[in-house]
Write a protein that holds these residues in place. Sequence first.
Motif, PDB file in Angstrom:
ATOM      1  N   PRO A 109       3.836  -1.262  35.269  1.00 21.48           N
ATOM      2  CA  PRO A 109       4.809  -0.922  34.225  1.00 21.48           C
ATOM      3  C   PRO A 109       4.724  -1.884  33.032  1.00 21.48           C
ATOM      4  O   PRO A 109       4.492  -3.084  33.211  1.00 21.48           O
ATOM      5  N   PRO A 110       4.923  -1.365  31.829  1.00 24.42           N
ATOM      6  CA  PRO A 110       4.912  -2.236  30.648  1.00 24.42           C
ATOM      7  C   PRO A 110       5.888  -3.409  30.768  1.00 24.42           C
ATOM      8  O   PRO A 110       5.573  -4.517  30.322  1.00 24.42           O
ATOM      9  N   ALA A 111       7.045  -3.191  31.383  1.00 23.44           N
ATOM     10  CA  ALA A 111       8.019  -4.277  31.546  1.00 23.44           C
ATOM     11  C   ALA A 111       7.439  -5.416  32.382  1.00 23.44           C
ATOM     12  O   ALA A 111       7.731  -6.589  32.127  1.00 23.44           O
ATOM     13  N   SER A 112       6.617  -5.097  33.362  1.00 26.19           N
ATOM     14  CA  SER A 112       5.994  -6.131  34.192  1.00 26.19           C
ATOM     15  C   SER A 112       4.976  -6.926  33.387  1.00 26.19           C
ATOM     16  O   SER A 112       4.843  -8.140  33.559  1.00 26.19           O
ATOM     17  N   VAL A 113       4.243  -6.244  32.505  1.00 23.13           N
ATOM     18  CA  VAL A 113       3.275  -6.938  31.653  1.00 23.13           C
ATOM     19  C   VAL A 113       4.017  -7.851  30.681  1.00 23.13           C
ATOM     20  O   VAL A 113       3.617  -8.995  30.457  1.00 23.13           O
ATOM     21  N   LYS A 114       5.120  -7.380  30.136  1.00 23.14           N
ATOM     22  CA  LYS A 114       5.930  -8.221  29.239  1.00 23.14           C
ATOM     23  C   LYS A 114       6.451  -9.443  29.979  1.00 23.14           C
ATOM     24  O   LYS A 114       6.445 -10.559  29.441  1.00 23.14           O
ATOM     25  N   ARG A 115       6.888  -9.255  31.214  1.00 19.70           N
ATOM     26  CA  ARG A 115       7.364 -10.394  32.017  1.00 19.70           C
ATOM     27  C   ARG A 115       6.218 -11.382  32.251  1.00 19.70           C
ATOM     28  O   ARG A 115       6.411 -12.599  32.125  1.00 19.70           O
ATOM     29  N   LEU A 116       5.034 -10.869  32.588  1.00 19.02           N
ATOM     30  CA  LEU A 116       3.865 -11.718  32.803  1.00 19.02           C
ATOM     31  C   LEU A 116       3.589 -12.581  31.580  1.00 19.02           C
ATOM     32  O   LEU A 116       3.386 -13.794  31.689  1.00 19.02           O
ATOM     33  N   LEU A 117       3.616 -11.963  30.411  1.00 16.22           N
ATOM     34  CA  LEU A 117       3.307 -12.694  29.181  1.00 16.22           C
ATOM     35  C   LEU A 117       4.431 -13.644  28.777  1.00 16.22           C
ATOM     36  O   LEU A 117       4.189 -14.647  28.111  1.00 16.22           O
ATOM     37  N   SER A 118       5.633 -13.342  29.186  1.00 17.24           N
ATOM     38  CA  SER A 118       6.770 -14.213  28.884  1.00 17.24           C
ATOM     39  C   SER A 118       6.803 -15.427  29.810  1.00 17.24           C
ATOM     40  O   SER A 118       6.983 -16.561  29.369  1.00 17.24           O
ATOM     41  N   GLU A 119       6.620 -15.183  31.109  1.00 16.27           N
ATOM     42  CA  GLU A 119       6.712 -16.269  32.101  1.00 16.27           C
ATOM     43  C   GLU A 119       5.426 -17.062  32.250  1.00 16.27           C
ATOM     44  O   GLU A 119       5.461 -18.215  32.658  1.00 16.27           O
ATOM     45  N   ARG A 120       4.286 -16.432  31.975  1.00 17.19           N
ATOM     46  CA  ARG A 120       2.980 -17.061  32.077  1.00 17.19           C
ATOM     47  C   ARG A 120       2.767 -17.815  33.388  1.00 17.19           C
ATOM     48  O   ARG A 120       2.518 -19.034  33.398  1.00 17.19           O
ATOM     49  N   PRO A 121       2.851 -17.113  34.526  1.00 17.78           N
ATOM     50  CA  PRO A 121       2.635 -17.783  35.812  1.00 17.78           C
ATOM     51  C   PRO A 121       1.184 -18.233  35.967  1.00 17.78           C
ATOM     52  O   PRO A 121       0.279 -17.688  35.322  1.00 17.78           O
ATOM     53  N   ARG A 122       0.978 -19.193  36.835  1.00  9.92           N
ATOM     54  CA  ARG A 122      -0.384 -19.648  37.139  1.00  9.92           C
ATOM     55  C   ARG A 122      -0.984 -18.645  38.097  1.00  9.92           C
ATOM     56  O   ARG A 122      -0.825 -18.767  39.306  1.00  9.92           O
ATOM     57  N   ALA A 123      -1.625 -17.631  37.556  1.00  8.65           N
ATOM     58  CA  ALA A 123      -2.218 -16.558  38.345  1.00  8.65           C
ATOM     59  C   ALA A 123      -3.358 -15.954  37.552  1.00  8.65           C
ATOM     60  O   ALA A 123      -3.479 -16.166  36.348  1.00  8.65           O
ATOM     61  N   ARG A 124      -4.173 -15.186  38.238  1.00  5.12           N
ATOM     62  CA  ARG A 124      -5.248 -14.458  37.554  1.00  5.12           C
ATOM     63  C   ARG A 124      -4.688 -13.188  36.930  1.00  5.12           C
ATOM     64  O   ARG A 124      -5.129 -12.750  35.885  1.00  5.12           O
ATOM     65  N   GLY A 125      -3.685 -12.574  37.610  1.00  4.80           N
ATOM     66  CA  GLY A 125      -3.104 -11.364  37.044  1.00  4.80           C
ATOM     67  C   GLY A 125      -2.146 -10.668  37.975  1.00  4.80           C
ATOM     68  O   GLY A 125      -1.732 -11.214  38.997  1.00  4.80           O
ATOM     69  N   ILE A 126      -1.802  -9.429  37.599  1.00  9.31           N
ATOM     70  CA  ILE A 126      -0.898  -8.591  38.386  1.00  9.31           C
ATOM     71  C   ILE A 126      -1.551  -7.226  38.586  1.00  9.31           C
ATOM     72  O   ILE A 126      -2.425  -6.823  37.803  1.00  9.31           O
ATOM     73  N   ALA A 127      -1.120  -6.530  39.632  1.00 10.62           N
ATOM     74  CA  ALA A 127      -1.755  -5.255  39.960  1.00 10.62           C
ATOM     75  C   ALA A 127      -0.787  -4.318  40.664  1.00 10.62           C
ATOM     76  O   ALA A 127       0.108  -4.756  41.393  1.00 10.62           O
ATOM     77  N   VAL A 128      -1.009  -3.029  40.426  1.00  8.09           N
ATOM     78  CA  VAL A 128      -0.398  -1.974  41.230  1.00  8.09           C
ATOM     79  C   VAL A 128      -1.577  -1.262  41.880  1.00  8.09           C
ATOM     80  O   VAL A 128      -2.370  -0.601  41.194  1.00  8.09           O
ATOM     81  N   ALA A 129      -1.725  -1.450  43.181  1.00  9.53           N
ATOM     82  CA  ALA A 129      -2.853  -0.869  43.903  1.00  9.53           C
ATOM     83  C   ALA A 129      -2.692   0.643  44.023  1.00  9.53           C
ATOM     84  O   ALA A 129      -1.579   1.159  44.118  1.00  9.53           O
ATOM     85  N   GLY A 130      -3.814   1.325  44.008  1.00  9.05           N
ATOM     86  CA  GLY A 130      -3.787   2.774  44.155  1.00  9.05           C
ATOM     87  C   GLY A 130      -3.180   3.448  42.939  1.00  9.05           C
ATOM     88  O   GLY A 130      -3.270   2.949  41.821  1.00  9.05           O
ATOM     89  N   MET A 131      -2.540   4.572  43.179  1.00 10.02           N
ATOM     90  CA  MET A 131      -1.973   5.363  42.094  1.00 10.02           C
ATOM     91  C   MET A 131      -0.629   5.932  42.548  1.00 10.02           C
ATOM     92  O   MET A 131      -0.497   7.131  42.802  1.00 10.02           O
ATOM     93  N   PRO A 132       0.407   5.085  42.663  1.00  8.26           N
ATOM     94  CA  PRO A 132       1.694   5.550  43.181  1.00  8.26           C
ATOM     95  C   PRO A 132       2.335   6.628  42.299  1.00  8.26           C
ATOM     96  O   PRO A 132       2.352   6.504  41.072  1.00  8.26           O
ATOM     97  N   ALA A 133       2.850   7.661  42.931  1.00  7.43           N
ATOM     98  CA  ALA A 133       3.541   8.729  42.204  1.00  7.43           C
ATOM     99  C   ALA A 133       4.738   8.149  41.460  1.00  7.43           C
ATOM    100  O   ALA A 133       5.503   7.353  42.003  1.00  7.43           O
TER     101      ALA A 133
END
Length: 154
Positions: free
Chosen positions: A99-123
């Motif tokens: 979700p775009p909100a999750s990407v915004k949170r990622l860019l706001s919080e800037r955790p020490r991680a490689r990234g975030i993911a939603v596996a598969g293709m949830p309905a």
Amino acid sequence: MAIERRIVLRSALALVGAGLASPVLTGAAAAAPTVTVYRDESCSCCGAWVRRMEAEGFSVTVVNVDDLPARKAGVHLPDKLWSCHTATVEGYVVEGHVPPASVKRLLSERPRARGIAVAGMPAGSPGMEAGARKDRYPVMIFGNGARPAVWEWH
């Protein structure tokens, strides 16, 4: 004339301080984050995810690739987190229908991680909204030697 400018400037600063107006942003601060999406050209849900990201204010560049698994391996994406497209934004990997909100949170919080993911293709996830079904799904955080973990639920 100088007195009038000072009055206008003081008034504008007072409004910003009171939260009634927002400052004008210029340069890099005003630019929307650019998301680069690597996908198979024939994937329609990837296009729907791109449109959702753009609607949320992101600037999106789409790169059609013939060997998506090689792209995923190149960003050290764990196999169990794979989805139909891989994106990068400001040094992070964003895999799948995040979700775009999750990407915004990622860019706001800037955790020490490689990234975030939603596996598969949830309905019901962004880009997968066709139909009435909406699955509950995790957004996983991964990288930097740690096992993938649930970052948030949608």
